[in-house]
Design a protein around this motif. Structure first.
Motif, PDB file in Angstrom:
ATOM      1  N   GLY A  92       7.664 -11.783   7.799  1.00 21.84           N
ATOM      2  CA  GLY A  92       6.954 -11.689   9.066  1.00 21.84           C
ATOM      3  C   GLY A  92       6.657 -13.040   9.680  1.00 21.84           C
ATOM      4  N   SER A  93       7.216 -14.113   9.095  1.00 20.35           N
ATOM      5  CA  SER A  93       7.009 -15.472   9.597  1.00 20.35           C
ATOM      6  C   SER A  93       8.298 -15.996  10.216  1.00 20.35           C
ATOM      7  CB  SER A  93       6.579 -16.396   8.461  1.00 20.35           C
ATOM      8  OG  SER A  93       6.575 -17.740   8.880  1.00 20.35           O
ATOM      9  N   LYS A  94       8.184 -16.691  11.337  1.00 21.87           N
ATOM     10  CA  LYS A  94       9.355 -17.250  12.004  1.00 21.87           C
ATOM     11  C   LYS A  94       9.676 -18.660  11.513  1.00 21.87           C
ATOM     12  CE  LYS A  94       8.941 -14.518  16.240  1.00 21.87           C
ATOM     13  NZ  LYS A  94       8.856 -14.547  17.716  1.00 21.87           N
TER      14      LYS A  94
ATOM     15  N   ALA B   8       3.490  -4.445   4.753  1.00 24.54           N
ATOM     16  CA  ALA B   8       3.288  -4.064   6.157  1.00 24.54           C
ATOM     17  C   ALA B   8       3.901  -5.072   7.123  1.00 24.54           C
ATOM     18  CB  ALA B   8       1.797  -3.891   6.440  1.00 24.54           C
ATOM     19  N   ARG B   9       3.920  -6.348   6.753  1.00 27.91           N
ATOM     20  CA  ARG B   9       4.472  -7.371   7.650  1.00 27.91           C
ATOM     21  C   ARG B   9       5.991  -7.449   7.570  1.00 27.91           C
ATOM     22  NH1 ARG B   9       1.756 -12.966   6.630  1.00 27.91           N
ATOM     23  NH2 ARG B   9       2.993 -13.445   8.490  1.00 27.91           N
ATOM     24  N   SER B  10       6.566  -6.756   6.598  1.00 30.85           N
ATOM     25  CA  SER B  10       8.009  -6.832   6.384  1.00 30.85           C
ATOM     26  C   SER B  10       8.749  -5.820   7.249  1.00 30.85           C
ATOM     27  CB  SER B  10       8.316  -6.579   4.901  1.00 30.85           C
ATOM     28  OG  SER B  10       9.693  -6.562   4.677  1.00 30.85           O
TER      29      SER B  10
ATOM     30  N   PRO C  95       4.910  -7.760  -4.574  1.00 31.22           N
ATOM     31  CA  PRO C  95       5.578  -8.202  -3.343  1.00 31.22           C
ATOM     32  C   PRO C  95       5.285  -9.640  -2.954  1.00 31.22           C
ATOM     33  CG  PRO C  95       3.609  -6.984  -2.771  1.00 31.22           C
ATOM     34  CD  PRO C  95       3.685  -6.979  -4.271  1.00 31.22           C
ATOM     35  N   SER C  96       4.532 -10.407  -3.764  1.00 31.74           N
ATOM     36  CA  SER C  96       4.246 -11.799  -3.431  1.00 31.74           C
ATOM     37  C   SER C  96       5.457 -12.653  -3.777  1.00 31.74           C
ATOM     38  CB  SER C  96       3.021 -12.290  -4.216  1.00 31.74           C
ATOM     39  OG  SER C  96       2.827 -13.668  -4.005  1.00 31.74           O
ATOM     40  N   LEU C  97       6.216 -13.041  -2.751  1.00 31.95           N
ATOM     41  CA  LEU C  97       7.478 -13.734  -2.983  1.00 31.95           C
ATOM     42  C   LEU C  97       7.278 -15.052  -3.714  1.00 31.95           C
ATOM     43  CD1 LEU C  97      10.505 -13.466  -2.505  1.00 31.95           C
ATOM     44  CD2 LEU C  97      10.205 -14.699  -0.352  1.00 31.95           C
TER      45      LEU C  97
ATOM     46  N   VAL D  69       8.490   2.104   3.415  1.00 32.41           N
ATOM     47  CA  VAL D  69       7.895   1.966   2.086  1.00 32.41           C
ATOM     48  C   VAL D  69       6.417   1.590   2.181  1.00 32.41           C
ATOM     49  CG1 VAL D  69       8.145   0.827  -0.172  1.00 32.41           C
ATOM     50  CG2 VAL D  69      10.151   1.240   1.237  1.00 32.41           C
ATOM     51  N   THR D  70       5.961   1.194   3.356  1.00 37.00           N
ATOM     52  CA  THR D  70       4.591   0.694   3.487  1.00 37.00           C
ATOM     53  C   THR D  70       3.536   1.753   3.178  1.00 37.00           C
ATOM     54  OG1 THR D  70       4.674   1.141   5.868  1.00 37.00           O
ATOM     55  CG2 THR D  70       5.208  -1.089   5.148  1.00 37.00           C
ATOM     56  N   TYR D  71       3.883   3.034   3.285  1.00 35.09           N
ATOM     57  CA  TYR D  71       2.914   4.088   2.926  1.00 35.09           C
ATOM     58  C   TYR D  71       2.511   3.948   1.465  1.00 35.09           C
ATOM     59  CZ  TYR D  71       0.939   8.684   1.971  1.00 35.09           C
ATOM     60  OH  TYR D  71       0.108   9.710   1.578  1.00 35.09           O
ATOM     61  N   PHE D  72       3.516   3.628   0.599  1.00 31.95           N
ATOM     62  CA  PHE D  72       3.256   3.464  -0.832  1.00 31.95           C
ATOM     63  C   PHE D  72       2.861   2.028  -1.164  1.00 31.95           C
ATOM     64  CE2 PHE D  72       6.452   6.898  -0.545  1.00 31.95           C
ATOM     65  CZ  PHE D  72       5.725   7.916  -1.148  1.00 31.95           C
ATOM     66  N   ALA D  73       3.336   1.074  -0.364  1.00 29.73           N
ATOM     67  CA  ALA D  73       3.088  -0.344  -0.643  1.00 29.73           C
ATOM     68  C   ALA D  73       2.638  -1.043   0.633  1.00 29.73           C
ATOM     69  CB  ALA D  73       4.369  -0.992  -1.185  1.00 29.73           C
TER      70      ALA D  73
END
Length: 245
Positions: A141-143, A67-69, A111-113, A59-63
Motif C-alpha cells: 500500500g506504499s508508493k 487490508a492495505r494490500s 503478514p509483516s513483510l 482474504v481481508t475478512y480472515f486477515a
C-alpha cells in the motif's frame, strides 16, 4: 465438502468470486470456530492450488492485517501450515505483468513483510524492476520504491538458486541471467532502516557488460571472479573493495 467442529475439507473444490478462483483442494483445521478470529496463527491449512487466482482483498475478512494490500496472485502447487508459518512444495506463482516464481519455500512471519523469514529454493524466478515496484506497491500500500534505480540496467532478470533470510538481511546463492550478462553469486546483503545496503561475498561474472553498468565507455564486457565488500546502490556514491582473479 466435510464440515465439523474442528475442520473444513473441500475436495474437487471450485470457489469463485469476481476476483478470486480457488481450486481444487482445501483443508482447514482449528481448535474451535473462534480460531477464525486469529486466522493467521490458529487455522492450519493444506491447499492444492490448480489454476487458482487469489486477490488479497478477498482474504481481508480472515486477515484484516492485509487490508492495505491489493495484489493478485496466480497459483499452482501445494502449500501447508499457518499463514504466519507456511511451507510450499513445487509452487508456481505469477503476479504483476512479468513476474514468475517456482520452487519450494518456507516462509515465517507473515503478514509483516519486514519480520518475515524466507527460505526459498528457487527453480525459476523471472522479473524486472518495473514489475517489482508495482507488486511491492500493491502488496504494502506504499508508493515508495524499495528497488534501487540501478536495477533498471539489468532489464529482465532470471534467477535460479537459494534465497535465505529477511528482506533486509539475506544471503542469495545462485545464478542470475540479465541483459548485461550472466552472474553467479554467493552474497550477503544487509539493508538498514533508511534503505542503505551493505554487501559482501563472492561474484563470478561471465561476458558481463561492466561498462554499461558503471556508465564507463572505456570498459566493455568482462569475465571475472571476485570477492566483493561494498555499500550503496547509487553509482556516484557506491563504495566497494574487490579482490579478483
Amino acid at each position: 465438502a466435510t464440515i465439523d467442529t474442528n475442520q473444513l475439507e473441500f475436495k474437487d473444490l471450485l470457489l469463485e468470486t469476481p476476483s478470486t478462483r480457488l481450486s481444487d483442494y482445501l483443508l482447514m483445521k482449528y481448535g474451535s470456530f473462534k480460531d477464525f478470529g486469529s486466522f493467521i496463527s490458529k487455522v492450519y491449512m493444506k491447499v492444492n492450488f490448480k489454476n487458482s487466482k487469489i486477490n488479497s482483498s478477498d482474504v481481508t475478512y480472515f486477515a484484516p492485517q492485509l487490508a492495505r494490500s491489493n495484489i493478485i496472485l496466480e497459483l499452482d502447487g501445494q502449500a501447508t501450515g499457518f499463514i504466519n508459518d507456511l511451507k510450499a512444495k513445487n509452487l508456481a506463482v505469477r503476479s504483476g505483468q512479468a513476474t514468475y516464481l517456482k520452487g519450494d519455500f518456507s516462509i515465517k512471519g507473515l503478514p509483516s513483510l519486514k519480520n518475515t523469514m524466507l527460505d526459498l529454493k528457487v527453480d525459476q524466478f523471472s522479473t524486472n524492476k518495473k514489475d517489482l515496484d508495482l507488486i511491492i506497491s500493491r502488496a504494502t500500500g506504499s508508493k515508495k520504491s524499495l528497488i534501487p534505480p540501478i536495477a533498471t540496467k539489468f532489464g529482465n532478470i532470471n534467477f535460479k538458486g537459494r534465497f535465505t533470510g529477511f528482506t533486509n538481511d539475506f544471503v542469495a546463492f545462485g545464478e542470475i541471467k540479465t541483459r548485461l550478462g550472466r552472474v553467479v553469486t554467493d552474497i550477503n546483503m544487509k539493508i538498514d532502516g533508511k534503505g542503505y545496503p551493505r554487501y559482501s561475498g563472492m561474484v563470478k561474472a561471465y561476458d558481463f557488460n561492466l561498462g554499461e553498468l558503471l556508465d564507463r565507455k572505456d570498459l566493455g564486457r568482462t569475465t571475472l571472479t571476485a570477492n566483493i565488500t561494498g555499500s550503496g546502490f547509487n553509482l556516484n556514491s557506491l563504495q566497494e573493495r574487490v579482490k579478483g582473479d
